[in-house]
Design a protein around this motif. Structure first.
Motif, mmCIF file in Angstrom:
data_model
loop_
_atom_site.group_PDB
_atom_site.id
_atom_site.type_symbol
_atom_site.label_atom_id
_atom_site.label_comp_id
_atom_site.label_asym_id
_atom_site.label_seq_id
_atom_site.Cartn_x
_atom_site.Cartn_y
_atom_site.Cartn_z
ATOM 1 N N MET A 63 13.048 21.139 36.039
ATOM 2 C CA MET A 63 11.636 21.424 35.808
ATOM 3 C C MET A 63 11.092 20.480 34.742
ATOM 4 S SD MET A 63 9.966 25.010 34.542
ATOM 5 C CE MET A 63 8.299 25.051 33.893
ATOM 6 N N THR A 64 9.926 19.928 34.982
ATOM 7 C CA THR A 64 9.270 19.035 34.038
ATOM 8 C C THR A 64 8.043 19.734 33.457
ATOM 9 O OG1 THR A 64 10.002 17.069 35.245
ATOM 10 C CG2 THR A 64 8.136 16.809 33.752
ATOM 11 N N TYR A 65 7.929 19.718 32.143
ATOM 12 C CA TYR A 65 6.825 20.367 31.450
ATOM 13 C C TYR A 65 5.699 19.356 31.244
ATOM 14 C CZ TYR A 65 10.296 23.956 30.565
ATOM 15 O OH TYR A 65 11.265 24.915 30.735
ATOM 16 N N ARG A 66 4.516 19.712 31.697
ATOM 17 C CA ARG A 66 3.366 18.808 31.616
ATOM 18 C C ARG A 66 2.612 19.076 30.313
ATOM 19 N NH1 ARG A 66 -0.259 20.183 34.755
ATOM 20 N NH2 ARG A 66 0.586 22.244 35.230
ATOM 21 N N ILE A 67 2.539 18.058 29.465
ATOM 22 C CA ILE A 67 1.934 18.192 28.146
ATOM 23 C C ILE A 67 0.741 17.257 28.019
ATOM 24 C CG2 ILE A 67 2.358 18.181 25.665
ATOM 25 C CD1 ILE A 67 4.208 20.068 27.254
ATOM 26 N N GLY A 68 -0.373 17.771 27.504
ATOM 27 C CA GLY A 68 -1.552 16.960 27.246
ATOM 28 C C GLY A 68 -1.782 16.817 25.750
ATOM 29 N N VAL A 69 -2.212 15.638 25.332
ATOM 30 C CA VAL A 69 -2.541 15.378 23.928
ATOM 31 C C VAL A 69 -3.924 14.740 23.890
ATOM 32 C CG1 VAL A 69 -1.940 14.146 21.808
ATOM 33 C CG2 VAL A 69 -0.120 15.046 23.291
ATOM 34 N N CYS A 70 -4.840 15.382 23.185
ATOM 35 C CA CYS A 70 -6.207 14.868 23.085
ATOM 36 C C CYS A 70 -6.543 14.648 21.611
ATOM 37 C CB CYS A 70 -7.187 15.863 23.719
ATOM 38 S SG CYS A 70 -8.899 15.295 23.727
ATOM 39 N N ASP A 71 -6.696 13.388 21.224
ATOM 40 C CA ASP A 71 -6.987 13.029 19.836
ATOM 41 C C ASP A 71 -7.690 11.678 19.835
ATOM 42 O OD1 ASP A 71 -6.784 12.174 17.047
ATOM 43 O OD2 ASP A 71 -5.309 13.782 16.817
ATOM 44 N N ASP A 72 -8.765 11.567 19.080
ATOM 45 C CA ASP A 72 -9.517 10.306 19.077
ATOM 46 C C ASP A 72 -8.845 9.225 18.240
ATOM 47 O OD1 ASP A 72 -10.252 11.977 16.819
ATOM 48 O OD2 ASP A 72 -11.723 10.443 16.322
ATOM 49 N N GLU A 73 -7.854 9.588 17.425
ATOM 50 C CA GLU A 73 -7.165 8.616 16.583
ATOM 51 C C GLU A 73 -5.844 8.183 17.230
ATOM 52 O OE1 GLU A 73 -7.425 9.206 12.179
ATOM 53 O OE2 GLU A 73 -7.995 11.238 12.789
ATOM 54 N N ARG A 74 -5.726 6.910 17.471
ATOM 55 C CA ARG A 74 -4.530 6.362 18.122
ATOM 56 C C ARG A 74 -3.261 6.663 17.324
ATOM 57 N NH1 ARG A 74 -3.690 0.018 19.948
ATOM 58 N NH2 ARG A 74 -1.559 0.242 20.769
ATOM 59 N N GLU A 75 -3.363 6.607 16.000
ATOM 60 C CA GLU A 75 -2.204 6.866 15.137
ATOM 61 C C GLU A 75 -1.585 8.225 15.441
ATOM 62 O OE1 GLU A 75 -1.224 7.754 10.409
ATOM 63 O OE2 GLU A 75 -3.225 7.085 11.024
ATOM 64 N N TYR A 76 -2.434 9.235 15.605
ATOM 65 C CA TYR A 76 -1.906 10.578 15.830
ATOM 66 C C TYR A 76 -1.449 10.788 17.268
ATOM 67 C CZ TYR A 76 -3.177 11.915 11.124
ATOM 68 O OH TYR A 76 -3.244 11.994 9.754
ATOM 69 N N ARG A 77 -2.054 10.062 18.206
ATOM 70 C CA ARG A 77 -1.549 10.115 19.581
ATOM 71 C C ARG A 77 -0.124 9.565 19.627
ATOM 72 N NH1 ARG A 77 -6.749 8.091 20.887
ATOM 73 N NH2 ARG A 77 -5.915 6.061 21.527
ATOM 74 N N GLU A 78 0.105 8.472 18.888
ATOM 75 C CA GLU A 78 1.440 7.865 18.866
ATOM 76 C C GLU A 78 2.438 8.753 18.130
ATOM 77 O OE1 GLU A 78 0.748 4.033 17.163
ATOM 78 O OE2 GLU A 78 0.017 3.153 19.049
ATOM 79 N N LEU A 79 1.995 9.399 17.039
ATOM 80 C CA LEU A 79 2.876 10.338 16.336
ATOM 81 C C LEU A 79 3.226 11.524 17.229
ATOM 82 C CD1 LEU A 79 1.302 10.463 12.750
ATOM 83 C CD2 LEU A 79 3.586 9.645 13.351
ATOM 84 N N ALA A 80 2.224 12.007 17.962
ATOM 85 C CA ALA A 80 2.461 13.133 18.863
ATOM 86 C C ALA A 80 3.428 12.747 19.976
ATOM 87 C CB ALA A 80 1.134 13.610 19.466
ATOM 88 N N GLU A 81 3.276 11.539 20.508
ATOM 89 C CA GLU A 81 4.162 11.079 21.572
ATOM 90 C C GLU A 81 5.609 11.034 21.093
ATOM 91 O OE1 GLU A 81 4.577 7.401 24.777
ATOM 92 O OE2 GLU A 81 3.370 7.134 22.965
ATOM 93 N N ALA A 82 5.843 10.419 19.946
ATOM 94 C CA ALA A 82 7.205 10.316 19.414
ATOM 95 C C ALA A 82 7.772 11.696 19.111
ATOM 96 C CB ALA A 82 7.212 9.449 18.161
ATOM 97 N N GLY A 83 6.949 12.552 18.506
ATOM 98 C CA GLY A 83 7.415 13.890 18.146
ATOM 99 C C GLY A 83 7.725 14.755 19.343
ATOM 100 N N LEU A 84 6.936 14.635 20.398
ATOM 101 C CA LEU A 84 7.153 15.458 21.586
ATOM 102 C C LEU A 84 8.393 15.020 22.359
ATOM 103 C CD1 LEU A 84 3.461 15.951 22.690
ATOM 104 C CD2 LEU A 84 5.067 17.769 22.045
ATOM 105 N N HIS A 85 8.635 13.724 22.419
ATOM 106 C CA HIS A 85 9.864 13.260 23.074
ATOM 107 C C HIS A 85 11.091 13.756 22.301
ATOM 108 C CE1 HIS A 85 8.432 10.934 26.411
ATOM 109 N NE2 HIS A 85 7.621 10.216 25.652
ATOM 110 N N LYS A 86 10.983 13.741 20.989
ATOM 111 C CA LYS A 86 12.075 14.243 20.159
ATOM 112 C C LYS A 86 12.263 15.747 20.355
ATOM 113 C CE LYS A 86 13.709 14.149 15.345
ATOM 114 N NZ LYS A 86 13.363 13.690 13.963
#
Length: 240
Positions: A1-24
């Motif tokens: 099963m694959t969990y579908r996650i959405g991230v909505c943030d106007d700041e690229r820095e936090y989108r990238e932090l969220a991406e790294a944190g979620l993969h971890k």
């Protein structure tokens, strides 16, 4: 099963932090994820015109034009149960966010830790919501059964025997190949042997050569399958 996650943030820095944190977080929880990113509330809502809501949405509050709370109100019109975790650098928004009933409120200065805790808490909720059914046809009729009610299934005399959590046994004409196709993508099921399929959510105890189910039944594990079975059981327990 694959969990579908959405991230909505106007700041690229936090989108990238969220991406790294979620993969971890996904690695720690032993699950697979599919990430979709949005830079504004309007972009997210436009996406939802033609696509399903994600299983879990991380939504920044302080965005221009349409802020996160306004976006969340629109999402609540689509689905009152949507899991929304707000992101913000401003803790004073926490009380204002209550009107849209967020699942979590994550402070950006501790995003990695709080995002992990939110993801970990969301996984079992998502699992419960995504109930899957299997149609079984046998001599006495047909029934749609919740796949999580299957303790294990065994191929005997060219027929599939399903042993259910309500202590019933249902026997149908079905190959193991067909059953695996029906369950494709659901990593709660693992082969103990070529003709024996286990639902790991029903495991009470594991030893190298056997598993004991919550109902006391003991099932053997083929030597070539032992490591894979161990990994699947450990992965499932990390979700609890």
């Amino acid at each position: 099963m694959t969990y579908r996650i959405g991230v909505c943030d106007d700041e690229r820095e936090y989108r990238e932090l969220a991406e790294a944190g979620l993969h971890k977080a996904a690695r720690k929880c032993g699950v697979k994820i599919e990430l979709t990113f949005f830079s504004s509330g309007s972009e997210l809502l436009h996406f939802l015109d033609d696509n399903k809501l994600p299983d879990l949405l991380f939504l920044d509050i302080d965005m221009p034009n349409m802020n996160g709370i306004e976006t969340a109100k629109k999402i609540r019109e689509l689905d009152e149960r949507q899991l929304i975790a707000f992101l913000s650098a401003h803790q004073e928004y926490v009380f204002q966010s209550f009107e849209v009933q967020p699942f979590r409120f994550i402070r950006k200065h501790v995003i990695e830790m709080e995002q992990f805790l939110a993801f970990q808490a969301a996984v079992p909720i998502i699992d419960r919501r995504q109930t899957k059914y299997l149609s079984l046809v046998w001599e006495e009729g047909e029934e749609m059964i919740d796949i999580l009610s299957i303790c294990y299934a065994e191929m005997l005399n060219r027929k599939m025997h399903f042993y259910l959590s309500d202590q019933r046994e249902i026997i149908v004409k079905m190959t193991m190949t067909k059953l695996l196709e029906e369950l494709r993508g659901d990593d709660r099921f693992v082969l103990l042997d070529r003709g024996l399929l286990l639902n790991v959510t029903h495991v009470k105890a594991f030893q190298r050569q056997r598993v004991t189910l919550q109902n006391g039944i003991i099932l053997p594990i083929a030597r070539t399958r032992q490591e894979e079975v161990r990994k699947m059981i450990v992965r499932n327990r990390r979700r609890l």
